[in-house]
Design a protein around this motif. Structure first.
Motif, PDB file in Angstrom:
ATOM      1  N   GLY A 120       0.782  -1.227   0.000  1.00  0.00           N
ATOM      2  CA  GLY A 120       0.000   0.000   0.000  1.00  0.00           C
ATOM      3  C   GLY A 120       0.811   1.273   0.000  1.00  0.00           C
ATOM      4  N   HIS A 121       2.140   1.165   0.018  1.00  0.00           N
ATOM      5  CA  HIS A 121       3.023   2.332   0.011  1.00  0.00           C
ATOM      6  C   HIS A 121       3.623   2.525  -1.373  1.00  0.00           C
ATOM      7  CE1 HIS A 121       2.977   3.017   4.354  1.00  0.00           C
ATOM      8  NE2 HIS A 121       2.895   1.700   4.434  1.00  0.00           N
ATOM      9  N   LEU A 122       3.507   3.740  -1.896  1.00  0.00           N
ATOM     10  CA  LEU A 122       4.049   4.090  -3.210  1.00  0.00           C
ATOM     11  C   LEU A 122       5.306   4.924  -3.032  1.00  0.00           C
ATOM     12  CD1 LEU A 122       3.740   4.302  -6.332  1.00  0.00           C
ATOM     13  CD2 LEU A 122       2.472   6.429  -5.914  1.00  0.00           C
ATOM     14  N   THR A 123       6.375   4.508  -3.694  1.00  0.00           N
ATOM     15  CA  THR A 123       7.597   5.309  -3.739  1.00  0.00           C
ATOM     16  C   THR A 123       7.946   5.518  -5.203  1.00  0.00           C
ATOM     17  OG1 THR A 123       8.987   3.329  -3.562  1.00  0.00           O
ATOM     18  CG2 THR A 123       8.508   4.518  -1.524  1.00  0.00           C
ATOM     19  N   LEU A 124       8.210   6.759  -5.571  1.00  0.00           N
ATOM     20  CA  LEU A 124       8.588   7.099  -6.937  1.00  0.00           C
ATOM     21  C   LEU A 124       9.799   8.016  -6.915  1.00  0.00           C
ATOM     22  CD1 LEU A 124       5.081   8.038  -8.437  1.00  0.00           C
ATOM     23  CD2 LEU A 124       6.417   5.989  -8.968  1.00  0.00           C
ATOM     24  N   ASP A 125      10.735   7.763  -7.810  1.00  0.00           N
ATOM     25  CA  ASP A 125      11.837   8.679  -8.044  1.00  0.00           C
ATOM     26  C   ASP A 125      11.499   9.449  -9.310  1.00  0.00           C
ATOM     27  OD1 ASP A 125      13.346   7.825  -5.859  1.00  0.00           O
ATOM     28  OD2 ASP A 125      14.373   6.281  -7.026  1.00  0.00           O
ATOM     29  N   GLU A 126      11.722  10.742  -9.273  1.00  0.00           N
ATOM     30  CA  GLU A 126      11.447  11.622 -10.410  1.00  0.00           C
ATOM     31  C   GLU A 126      12.770  12.126 -10.962  1.00  0.00           C
ATOM     32  OE1 GLU A 126       9.651  16.103 -10.921  1.00  0.00           O
ATOM     33  OE2 GLU A 126       8.767  14.808  -9.407  1.00  0.00           O
ATOM     34  N   SER A 127      12.887  12.171 -12.296  1.00  0.00           N
ATOM     35  CA  SER A 127      14.095  12.695 -12.914  1.00  0.00           C
ATOM     36  C   SER A 127      13.715  13.598 -14.085  1.00  0.00           C
ATOM     37  CB  SER A 127      14.991  11.565 -13.424  1.00  0.00           C
ATOM     38  OG  SER A 127      16.141  12.103 -14.058  1.00  0.00           O
ATOM     39  N   SER A 128      14.123  14.846 -13.994  1.00  0.00           N
ATOM     40  CA  SER A 128      13.840  15.806 -15.059  1.00  0.00           C
ATOM     41  C   SER A 128      14.821  15.695 -16.212  1.00  0.00           C
ATOM     42  CB  SER A 128      13.871  17.234 -14.503  1.00  0.00           C
ATOM     43  OG  SER A 128      12.769  17.448 -13.658  1.00  0.00           O
ATOM     44  N   ASN A 129      15.983  15.088 -15.971  1.00  0.00           N
ATOM     45  CA  ASN A 129      16.991  14.989 -17.028  1.00  0.00           C
ATOM     46  C   ASN A 129      17.323  13.547 -17.403  1.00  0.00           C
ATOM     47  OD1 ASN A 129      18.542  14.115 -14.870  1.00  0.00           O
ATOM     48  ND2 ASN A 129      19.842  15.940 -14.806  1.00  0.00           N
ATOM     49  N   GLY A 130      16.664  12.585 -16.809  1.00  0.00           N
ATOM     50  CA  GLY A 130      16.919  11.183 -17.116  1.00  0.00           C
ATOM     51  C   GLY A 130      18.178  10.634 -16.483  1.00  0.00           C
ATOM     52  N   ILE A 131      18.843  11.428 -15.656  1.00  0.00           N
ATOM     53  CA  ILE A 131      20.100  11.007 -15.041  1.00  0.00           C
ATOM     54  C   ILE A 131      20.024  11.089 -13.517  1.00  0.00           C
ATOM     55  CG2 ILE A 131      22.584  11.486 -14.853  1.00  0.00           C
ATOM     56  CD1 ILE A 131      22.352  12.688 -17.723  1.00  0.00           C
ATOM     57  N   SER A 132      19.716  12.279 -13.012  1.00  0.00           N
ATOM     58  CA  SER A 132      19.705  12.471 -11.560  1.00  0.00           C
ATOM     59  C   SER A 132      18.278  12.575 -11.037  1.00  0.00           C
ATOM     60  CB  SER A 132      20.503  13.726 -11.181  1.00  0.00           C
ATOM     61  OG  SER A 132      19.941  14.855 -11.822  1.00  0.00           O
ATOM     62  N   ILE A 133      18.110  12.259  -9.760  1.00  0.00           N
ATOM     63  CA  ILE A 133      16.804  12.336  -9.114  1.00  0.00           C
ATOM     64  C   ILE A 133      16.522  13.792  -8.763  1.00  0.00           C
ATOM     65  CG2 ILE A 133      15.452  11.670  -7.087  1.00  0.00           C
ATOM     66  CD1 ILE A 133      16.982   9.013  -7.130  1.00  0.00           C
ATOM     67  N   THR A 134      15.377  14.283  -9.240  1.00  0.00           N
ATOM     68  CA  THR A 134      15.006  15.670  -8.982  1.00  0.00           C
ATOM     69  C   THR A 134      13.783  15.783  -8.061  1.00  0.00           C
ATOM     70  OG1 THR A 134      13.785  15.695 -11.074  1.00  0.00           O
ATOM     71  CG2 THR A 134      16.025  16.575 -11.097  1.00  0.00           C
ATOM     72  N   GLY A 135      13.171  14.645  -7.728  1.00  0.00           N
ATOM     73  CA  GLY A 135      12.031  14.656  -6.813  1.00  0.00           C
ATOM     74  C   GLY A 135      11.812  13.269  -6.237  1.00  0.00           C
ATOM     75  N   ALA A 136      11.328  13.214  -5.011  1.00  0.00           N
ATOM     76  CA  ALA A 136      11.031  11.934  -4.352  1.00  0.00           C
ATOM     77  C   ALA A 136       9.578  11.958  -3.890  1.00  0.00           C
ATOM     78  CB  ALA A 136      11.962  11.720  -3.168  1.00  0.00           C
ATOM     79  N   TRP A 137       8.825  10.935  -4.312  1.00  0.00           N
ATOM     80  CA  TRP A 137       7.415  10.793  -3.960  1.00  0.00           C
ATOM     81  C   TRP A 137       7.270   9.648  -2.964  1.00  0.00           C
ATOM     82  CZ3 TRP A 137       3.503  13.434  -6.955  1.00  0.00           C
ATOM     83  CH2 TRP A 137       3.995  14.163  -8.042  1.00  0.00           C
ATOM     84  N   ASN A 138       6.579   9.889  -1.870  1.00  0.00           N
ATOM     85  CA  ASN A 138       6.269   8.850  -0.883  1.00  0.00           C
ATOM     86  C   ASN A 138       4.798   8.981  -0.532  1.00  0.00           C
ATOM     87  OD1 ASN A 138       8.893   7.547  -0.186  1.00  0.00           O
ATOM     88  ND2 ASN A 138       9.439   9.695   0.157  1.00  0.00           N
TER      89      ASN A 138
END
Length: 178
Positions: A120-138
């Motif tokens: 039931g827990h969602l974790t997402l990594d966001e990347s605006s450039n396809g290389i580095s993580i620019t946002g973390a979703w929990n």
């Protein structure tokens, strides 16, 4: 050519309506069951939902809006190409002139997402450039919504984010999909 019924068929239909009271459409016992009603089980516990249950399009609402970003966005999630029990997709935002663009380490109008749904827990990594993580979703699936709502926090992880960037509350509501 207009469709015509024999007069006897029309009389039969009218008589049937009178005999039954034409109340089937208003009879709760004859209507499709609703979640939680007798004859239909309630939503499964969020811990039983798998990644495939969140595939689709989601509306995102941040409260308050992240610094330099809009309060609303759209998320599109699908099966991860390499890991079948994971999700991948995109978040799209309408960026204004004050948004910091990826060349400066900020956020793009369309950023890649990858992550997991476990218990039931969602974790997402966001990347605006396809290389580095620019946002973390929990986030966590909201019980009783049958997988149609997730709430949690988003954190700006871009190089342009302040060191003490706050966790921003968000709500995801399903627009389409499973």
């Amino acid at each position: 050519m207009p469709l015509t019924f024999p007069r006897s068929a029309l009389v039969f239909i009218a008589a049937s309506a009178v005999i039954t009271g034409a109340n089937g459409q208003n009879n709760p016992d004859l209507q499709a069951p609703r979640a939680g009603s007798p004859g239909m089980s309630a939503c499964p516990p969020v811990t039983q939902l798998k990644a495939a249950s969140i595939h689709g399009t989601w509306r995102v609402r941040f409260a308050p809006a992240p610094a330099g970003l809009p309060a609303d966005a759209t998320l599109r999630l699908e099966r991860h190409a390499e890991f079948s029990e994971s999700v991948a997709g995109f978040v799209t935002r309408e960026l204004g002139p004050t948004a910091v663009q990826p060349a400066g380490g900020g956020h793009a109008a369309k950023a890649q997402l990858a992550g997991d749904l476990e218990d039931g827990h969602l974790t997402l990594d966001e990347s605006s450039n396809g290389i580095s993580i620019t946002g973390a979703w929990n986030g966590k699936m909201v019980e009783g919504t049958c997988g149609r709502k997730i709430s949690g926090t988003w954190k700006d992880m871009s190089s342009s984010a302040p060191a003490d960037a706050p966790d921003i509350p968000f709500t995801l509501e399903r627009v389409s999909g499973w």
